[in-house]
Design an enzyme around this catalytic site. Structure first.
Site, PDB file in Angstrom:
ATOM      1  N   HIS A  86      -1.167  10.381   2.508  1.00 31.63           N
ATOM      2  CA  HIS A  86      -1.890   9.188   2.963  1.00 31.63           C
ATOM      3  C   HIS A  86      -0.953   7.975   2.964  1.00 31.63           C
ATOM      4  CE1 HIS A  86      -5.997   7.145   3.314  1.00 31.63           C
ATOM      5  NE2 HIS A  86      -5.102   6.183   3.452  1.00 31.63           N
TER       6      HIS A  86
ATOM      7  N   GLU B  21     -14.264   4.319  -0.315  1.00 29.47           N
ATOM      8  CA  GLU B  21     -13.316   3.297  -0.763  1.00 29.47           C
ATOM      9  C   GLU B  21     -14.069   1.961  -0.840  1.00 29.47           C
ATOM     10  OE1 GLU B  21     -10.405   2.310   2.191  1.00 29.47           O
ATOM     11  OE2 GLU B  21      -9.040   1.339   0.801  1.00 29.47           O
TER      12      GLU B  21
ATOM     13  N   ASP C  88      -0.564   4.768   0.190  1.00 29.38           N
ATOM     14  CA  ASP C  88      -1.417   4.160   1.211  1.00 29.38           C
ATOM     15  C   ASP C  88      -0.625   3.212   2.095  1.00 29.38           C
ATOM     16  OD1 ASP C  88      -3.702   3.635   2.642  1.00 29.38           O
ATOM     17  OD2 ASP C  88      -4.688   2.427   1.101  1.00 29.38           O
TER      18      ASP C  88
ATOM     19  N   HIS D 147       0.254   4.757   5.687  1.00 33.51           N
ATOM     20  CA  HIS D 147       0.130   4.062   6.970  1.00 33.51           C
ATOM     21  C   HIS D 147       1.484   3.524   7.419  1.00 33.51           C
ATOM     22  CE1 HIS D 147      -4.351   3.951   7.134  1.00 33.51           C
ATOM     23  NE2 HIS D 147      -4.208   4.083   5.823  1.00 33.51           N
TER      24      HIS D 147
ATOM     25  N   ASP E 208       2.112   1.463   9.752  1.00 34.46           N
ATOM     26  CA  ASP E 208       2.086   0.026  10.052  1.00 34.46           C
ATOM     27  C   ASP E 208       1.861  -0.839   8.809  1.00 34.46           C
ATOM     28  OD1 ASP E 208      -0.508   0.764   9.644  1.00 34.46           O
ATOM     29  OD2 ASP E 208      -1.290   0.002  11.541  1.00 34.46           O
TER      30      ASP E 208
HETATM   31 ZN   LIG Z   1      -5.565   4.274   4.153  1.00 34.08          ZN
END
Ligand SMILES: [Zn+2]
Length: 331
Positions: free
Chosen positions: A12, A193, A271, A14, A16
């Site tokens: 997991h 979340e 993350d 990202h 960006d």
């Molecule tokens: Zn995420």
């Protein structure tokens, strides 16, 4: 203990939200280190997920040409290399990178080519997950999932839904997940979340993912925990990110240890390496300091993540052997 050397799996992450200062300075030389810290990194404690989500647009503005996308992908693999990562799945929303005129297909092709090249160069195995976003339309979600299908057989391996779980309902995206399942495309989905167990239940029912992005608030519902365990749904847990977005007040309040002890399939992830300002090595150090986690905990999480990875069985086995070998001296 030297956590840097432990082999790590990260599902997991990202793209960006993970631009180093080095790559930002290369793409936008006028940005000073102080400005980078203020604009690209979120405070250790945001008021909410929505507050946290004001940072990624700073990065996305620098990810609008093929050359920029290539550099940023290469930069992230360099960060992974320094962090002892052996397998990573990077995710991004292709439709956010079309502001300078790239077609969504060109966006994916650029990141895919850079990923394939980085895998060869670094020896880190990598795959890509294409994200739709909660506030996207049905059509945008379908366009995104069809890109996953068009790139089948490349490093593009799965489909996800991200962004503001609490602010936007699931309805517009049910068709895209139905399409993904009909086409045999692996799916994960952010849930549990910004909202609680009801959001996880509806995500499981309508999106049918084999993994959940976060999923940590499942801890509030024993029946849901039993369901996740029975069906082997993997939780992509990102502890520091959850503290930052105020899902939990402080690290000791985070349920990762309880989820682990409850026998769930749990992985450890950053993350957002830049926005959250964390590496996996630092996350392992925190888990060790706060919950007393030892190498055997990290080994189990990494093996669980590999089981849930969006790769063929043969590669899963090779990576599993590599991880076990790396832990042999310390476990
Ligand atoms: Zn995420």
């Amino acid at each position: 203990m030297n956590f840097i050397r432990l082999p790590k799996v990260e599902l997991h992450l990202h793209l960006d939200c993970s631009l180093s200062y080095a790559v930002v300075a290369q793409l936008a030389p006028s940005v000073t280190l102080d400005e980078y810290r203020a604009r690209f990194i979120a405070p250790a404690k945001c008021t909410s997920l929505a507050d946290f989500l004001t940072r990624p647009p700073q990065s996305i503005a620098l990810m609008q040409t093929e050359a920029q996308l290539r550099l940023i992908t290469q930069d992230l693999f360099e960060q992974l290399e320094q962090d002892g990562v052996v397998y990573a799945e990077l995710r991004f929303a292709p439709l956010l990178h079309t502001e300078a005129g790239l077609a969504p297909h060109d966006v994916v092709a650029a990141v895919e080519a850079a990923t394939a090249e980085a895998v060869q160069r670094t020896g880190i195995e990598g795959r890509l997950i294409l994200c739709t976003l909660r506030h996207f339309s049905t059509e945008q979600s379908l366009t995104t999932v069809k890109l996953v299908e068009q790139f089948k057989g490349t490093t593009v391996a799965g489909f996800d839904i991200a962004a503001d779980e609490a602010g936007f309902p699931i309805d517009a995206h049910i068709a895209a997940f139905r399409y993904a399942h009909a086409a045999g495309l692996p799916c994960t989905a952010h849930a549990g979340e910004a909202r609680g167990p009801d959001s996880v239940w509806e995500t499981l029912q309508y999106f049918g993912p084999s993994r959940l992005g976060h999923g940590v608030r499942s801890i509030e519902d024993p029946a849901l925990l039993a369901h996740l365990r029975r069906h082997g749904v993997h939780l992509e847990v990102c502890p520091t990110s959850n503290i930052q977005t105020n899902v939990y007040a402080d690290y000791p309040d985070h349920p990762i240890d309880r989820l682990y002890q409850a026998g769930l399939s749990v992985g450890i992830n950053t993350d957002a390496r830049t926005v959250t300002d964390i590496t996996l090595t630092q996350e392992y150090e925190k888990l060790h300091a706060v919950f007393g986690w030892q190498p055997h905990h990290f080994l189990r999480c990494n093996l669980a993540a590999l089981q849930a990875a969006f790769v063929p069985e043969s590669l899963k086995q090779r990576l599993t052997d590599r991880v076990i070998e790396g832990y042999r001296e310390v476990v």
